[in-house]
Each structure stands twice: as C-alpha cells, then as structure tokens.
Design an enzyme around this catalytic site. Structure first.
Site, PDB file in Angstrom:
ATOM      1  N   TYR A  52       2.074 -75.061 -47.552  1.00  0.00           N
ATOM      2  CA  TYR A  52       1.502 -75.067 -46.063  1.00  0.00           C
ATOM      3  C   TYR A  52       1.517 -73.873 -45.501  1.00  0.00           C
ATOM      4  O   TYR A  52       2.690 -73.601 -45.425  1.00  0.00           O
ATOM      5  CB  TYR A  52       1.823 -76.393 -45.453  1.00  0.00           C
ATOM      6  CG  TYR A  52       0.888 -77.346 -45.201  1.00  0.00           C
ATOM      7  CD1 TYR A  52      -0.365 -76.948 -44.673  1.00  0.00           C
ATOM      8  CD2 TYR A  52       0.841 -78.683 -45.708  1.00  0.00           C
ATOM      9  CE1 TYR A  52      -1.269 -77.948 -44.484  1.00  0.00           C
ATOM     10  CE2 TYR A  52      -0.222 -79.566 -45.710  1.00  0.00           C
ATOM     11  CZ  TYR A  52      -1.331 -79.348 -44.883  1.00  0.00           C
ATOM     12  OH  TYR A  52      -2.112 -80.326 -44.868  1.00  0.00           O
ATOM     13  N   GLU A  54      -0.393 -73.215 -41.915  1.00  0.00           N
ATOM     14  CA  GLU A  54      -1.367 -73.185 -40.971  1.00  0.00           C
ATOM     15  C   GLU A  54      -0.959 -72.054 -39.958  1.00  0.00           C
ATOM     16  O   GLU A  54       0.229 -72.022 -39.830  1.00  0.00           O
ATOM     17  CB  GLU A  54      -1.100 -74.491 -40.002  1.00  0.00           C
ATOM     18  CG  GLU A  54      -1.918 -75.848 -40.939  1.00  0.00           C
ATOM     19  CD  GLU A  54      -1.784 -77.002 -40.198  1.00  0.00           C
ATOM     20  OE1 GLU A  54      -1.249 -77.124 -39.078  1.00  0.00           O
ATOM     21  OE2 GLU A  54      -2.485 -77.865 -40.728  1.00  0.00           O
ATOM     22  N   ASP A 198     -25.319 -63.263 -42.572  1.00  0.00           N
ATOM     23  CA  ASP A 198     -24.698 -63.862 -43.570  1.00  0.00           C
ATOM     24  C   ASP A 198     -25.151 -63.232 -44.866  1.00  0.00           C
ATOM     25  O   ASP A 198     -26.200 -63.271 -45.247  1.00  0.00           O
ATOM     26  CB  ASP A 198     -25.407 -65.271 -43.471  1.00  0.00           C
ATOM     27  CG  ASP A 198     -24.727 -66.156 -44.542  1.00  0.00           C
ATOM     28  OD1 ASP A 198     -24.102 -65.800 -45.564  1.00  0.00           O
ATOM     29  OD2 ASP A 198     -24.963 -67.278 -44.475  1.00  0.00           O
ATOM     30  N   THR A 224     -19.829 -65.769 -48.861  1.00  0.00           N
ATOM     31  CA  THR A 224     -19.066 -66.471 -49.953  1.00  0.00           C
ATOM     32  C   THR A 224     -18.481 -65.320 -50.644  1.00  0.00           C
ATOM     33  O   THR A 224     -18.906 -64.134 -50.539  1.00  0.00           O
ATOM     34  CB  THR A 224     -19.964 -67.363 -50.619  1.00  0.00           C
ATOM     35  OG1 THR A 224     -20.990 -66.512 -50.920  1.00  0.00           O
ATOM     36  CG2 THR A 224     -20.472 -68.653 -50.017  1.00  0.00           C
ATOM     37  N   LYS A 227     -20.347 -65.292 -55.307  1.00  0.00           N
ATOM     38  CA  LYS A 227     -21.944 -64.909 -55.847  1.00  0.00           C
ATOM     39  C   LYS A 227     -21.745 -63.432 -56.641  1.00  0.00           C
ATOM     40  O   LYS A 227     -20.751 -63.203 -57.579  1.00  0.00           O
ATOM     41  CB  LYS A 227     -22.717 -65.118 -54.757  1.00  0.00           C
ATOM     42  CG  LYS A 227     -22.961 -66.538 -54.429  1.00  0.00           C
ATOM     43  CD  LYS A 227     -24.022 -66.748 -53.478  1.00  0.00           C
ATOM     44  CE  LYS A 227     -24.060 -68.357 -53.004  1.00  0.00           C
ATOM     45  NZ  LYS A 227     -23.194 -68.747 -51.872  1.00  0.00           N
ATOM     46  N   ARG A 233     -14.518 -69.277 -55.632  1.00  0.00           N
ATOM     47  CA  ARG A 233     -15.452 -70.215 -54.733  1.00  0.00           C
ATOM     48  C   ARG A 233     -14.823 -70.254 -53.111  1.00  0.00           C
ATOM     49  O   ARG A 233     -13.754 -70.895 -53.358  1.00  0.00           O
ATOM     50  CB  ARG A 233     -15.733 -71.410 -55.444  1.00  0.00           C
ATOM     51  CG  ARG A 233     -16.678 -72.487 -54.602  1.00  0.00           C
ATOM     52  CD  ARG A 233     -17.030 -73.447 -55.794  1.00  0.00           C
ATOM     53  NE  ARG A 233     -17.684 -72.887 -56.783  1.00  0.00           N
ATOM     54  CZ  ARG A 233     -18.937 -72.449 -56.650  1.00  0.00           C
ATOM     55  NH1 ARG A 233     -19.610 -72.513 -55.490  1.00  0.00           N
ATOM     56  NH2 ARG A 233     -19.500 -72.058 -57.930  1.00  0.00           N
TER      57      ARG A 233
HETATM   58  N1  DSN Z   1     -26.075 -73.095 -52.752  1.00  0.00           N
HETATM   59  C1  DSN Z   1     -26.037 -71.733 -52.740  1.00  0.00           C
HETATM   60  C2  DSN Z   1     -27.208 -70.843 -53.511  1.00  0.00           C
HETATM   61  O1  DSN Z   1     -27.468 -71.412 -54.401  1.00  0.00           O
HETATM   62  O2  DSN Z   1     -27.870 -69.918 -52.942  1.00  0.00           O
HETATM   63  C3  DSN Z   1     -26.084 -71.254 -51.141  1.00  0.00           C
HETATM   64  O3  DSN Z   1     -24.868 -71.911 -50.662  1.00  0.00           O
END
Ligand code: DSN
Length: 410
Positions: A52, A54, A198, A224, A227, A233
């Site tokens: 933990y 925090e 974003d 994120t 990707k 993730r």
């Molecule tokens: N679900 C994602 C995508 O496939 O683009 C976006 O969060």
C-alpha cells in the site's frame, strides 16, 4: 484447500494458458491492443502488488515505502523525459480514470466542456450520456465533416464561441488522421479554455514524433499506456508544472486510493522501452503497415473512411463496402481466427451493437513481426472471407489460411 477450491485454481491456470494460446494463434487487428514485453508482464505480476502506498513519493500514508518511492519517482522522471513534459502523474489506473481526474480538478458540476462526438470517433469518457463524465458535466460535442469525415476546425471554433467551454478536449478512439493540436490551441486561446489532449491511441506515435507533439499546446494530457505505447494496461497524466497540485489532489484523495505500484513499475519499464531508438523503428513500421492496409482495401473498392490513414487505425464502412454490418463482419472473421472490432462510423444509422463499420489496427501484428506484405495477404484473405457467406467447410479452409499467415510471426 478443499477439492473444489483446488479445481478453481487449476481452472484459472488453464484459462490463462488458453488465452495465451489464443493470442498467438489468431491474427489480432484490434487497434487498441498490443503485446507487451516479458519484462512488463513480469513487473505487472510482481510482489509490488502487496504494497500500500497511498499518497505520493516521500509523502505517503504508510510506512515501508522506501523502494516503492524510488520506483514511482523513476516512472515519473522517465515519463517526463519520454514526452518532454514538465509534470507527470503515473498513478491513474486507466485512461478513463485519468480523464475523470482532469474533469474533477478543473470543472465544477455542470460546467461546459467541448469534446468529440462518440460516433465521429470520440470516447465514452468524453461525455457519453451514460458515462459519469456525461452525467456530471455539460458536454457539447463536435463532429467530423459530413463529406470528408475529417475534423472540422471551423465547427469546433463556432461551438467554442457559442458555448464558451472551460475545457476543449482533443483526441479520439477511432480517427485515422493526424490531429492539429496547434489549431485546437488557437481555438482555446480565443475563448479562454484549457486544452486537454487525450492521446490514448496515438501516444506511441507522439513520443516518436510520428504525430505532431502535444507540447507546447496542451495544458494537460491523458493517455492509456497499453495501446501504441505497448506498456501495461493502465493510464498516465502529463501537464504543465503549474497544474501539479490540482491534478495530484484530484487523483488522490479525490478519485483513487492506493496506487497499483506493480503496474507503475511496469509503466517505468514501458517508458524505458519507448525511449530506446528501436521503438521508433517499430512505430514507423506500424504506420507503414497501416498505410499498406488502407491502400489494399481501397484497391479492393472498400469504403475506407478519409481514404487512408496517418496513424495505426483504418476505419471501414463495411455496410457500404460489402452490405454486411460490423457485427456480422466481426463474427464471421472471428470464426476463422481474425480478430477485429465492429465500430460505429460518423453519422451512424445502426445501433452501437450492430454498427456500419469495422476498425482495424496494426500495432499488435507489427509487434509480432509483420511487415506490409503480411498485412496485404491478410487483407486479401479478409476480402475473400467477407465476399462469401462461408459454410463450415469454407471456415475450416480459411482457418488453415490464417494459420499459414501466422507462421510469419516472430
Ligand atoms: N476501448 C478502447 C478502444 O478500443 O479504443 C478505448 O478505451
């Protein structure tokens, strides 16, 4: 442990093995997925999950954070270096939560924010009516142009002048062209709005300068990390230093509790890998592959939205191309071992469950070693599959062809 519980553990192990096998035995064309390194997988499954922490490095609410502090500081510094950012917060559990942190930090309830329409290529966390973002804030949505399907900066300016948003959000989940962040900045400056980018889909392209950079234009940036960036993730926030206090507070204690330090360590490893010059070669190939896919589909007379791509995404109006829905295309292809997703298209006439479109991406198979010629073979096969209503025997034959294409993997 009793027999039932032992069986449950065994079942979990088996399902993970089967999923691993599936990942290696299908052609994965999902634009938002990738295949991260063994190091990243190992860190995500490490003993750091037991801790933990925090708070933030050197300001925690728990003892025993000596090494955790060092790991999180490493991740912060590497993220700043990778994206040339003044400030980084590596604690968001996901891209959606990173977005929520920004809204919570800079908006009051019902404040206005201008973002991309979901059917035009936006995201649920950009104000979809059933998402917490759409429930808490007054989202106004801009669209793409009806003829070109490109971002319409005049419409964005007009909506900004009319609605005076506090934040303008640039970024998409299904948009295949470069986004002009400098134009967004100009619009923000005209109406006194913050610019929130974003870059979830394109962060791998941004850090390798294969897409116009986020800075100096953005006030804050969310992404994120799994990707095109090919990490675990998770999520990440970058911003100008002056926003550090507001963002830190909004994340903790505002929205999240204990950070996932095992994932933060994996993010640090992801940033190390993305700083390696080899990562630029990888992203170059991702884009070359996507361009080859778009070109081949156009040669085969498919309706490729915007007539091509600048990034890793190819959007296709499959209803217009082959007179089948996105759902049907996804389902038939999955039976043969080709995985992609149905997707709404701009000005969609079908439900989000059926859709007129499919979205194709090249990051995963490029990690597996595929080049343009491999992708072109896959497009030819997709065309063959979608040009008939395959019966069981044909499905089995297509499966063999998929297998053959997969033998070109690393
Ligand atoms: N679900 C994602 C995508 O496939 O683009 C976006 O969060």
């Amino acid at each position: 442990m009793n027999k039932f519980l032992k069986e449950q553990t065994k079942k979990l192990e088996k399902l993970v093995d089967l999923e691993k096998k599936r990942q290696f035995s299908t052609i994965n064309l999902i634009a938002s997925e990738n295949f991260c390194s063994e190091e990243i997988c190992k860190l995500t499954g490490s003993c750091l999950t037991n801790k933990y922490a925090e708070g933030y490095p050197n300001k925690r609410y728990y003892g025993g954070c000596e090494y955790i502090d060092e790991i999180e500081t490493m991740a912060i510094e590497l993220a700043k270096k990778l994206f040339n950012a003044e400030y980084a917060n590596v604690q968001p559990h996901s891209g959606s939560q990173a977005n929520e942190v920004i809204y919570f930090a800079f908006l009051e309830k019902n404040d206005t924010i201008l973002a991309m329409d979901l059917n035009s290529g936006g995201h649920l966390s950009h104000g979809y009516k059933l998402n917490i973002s759409g429930k808490n804030y007054n989202f106004i949505h801009y669209h793409v142009n009806k003829e070109t399907y490109l971002l319409d900066y005049d419409e964005i300016l007009n909506l900004a002048l009319k609605h005076k948003p506090k934040i303008i959000l640039a970024g998409a989940s299904a948009y295949s062209r470069a986004i002009d962040f400098s134009k967004f900045r100009e619009i923000c400056d005209k109406v006194g709005a913050y610019l929130h980018i974003d870059m979830a889909h394109i962060s791998g392209l941004v850090c390798t300068n294969n897409h116009p950079h986020i800075f100096p234009y953005a006030d804050f940036v969310t992404t994120t990390t799994h990707k095109t960036l090919r990490g675990p993730r998770s999520g990440l926030i970058l911003a100008k230093e002056k926003y550090k206090k507001s963002i830190n507070r909004s994340l903790f204690p505002g929205i999240q509790g204990g950070p996932l330090e095992h994932v933060i360590a994996a993010k640090a490893q992801c940033f190390i890998e993305a700083l390696d010059p080899k990562f630029k070669n990888y992203i170059d190939q991702v884009i070359l592959n996507a361009k080859a896919v778009a070109k081949r589909f156009l040669e085969l007379n498919y309706y490729v939205l915007t007539n091509g791509t600048d990034n890793h995404i190819i959007n296709i109006d499959i209803l217009k191309s082959k007179n089948i829905t996105g759902l049907k295309a996804q389902t038939i292809l999955e039976k043969t071992g080709i995985i992609l997703n149905k997707n709404v298209i701009p000005f969609e006439s079908l439900s989000a469950n059926e859709t007129s479109g499919i979205r194709i991406g090249t990051p995963f198979m490029t990690t597996m070693g595929w080049k343009e010629k491999d992708f072109i073979k896959a497009v030819n096969l997709i065309d063959k599959i979608l040009s008939c209503e395959p019966n069981e025997e044909q499905i089995n034959n297509f499966k063999k062809e998929v297998k053959k294409l997969l033998s070109n993997k690393k």
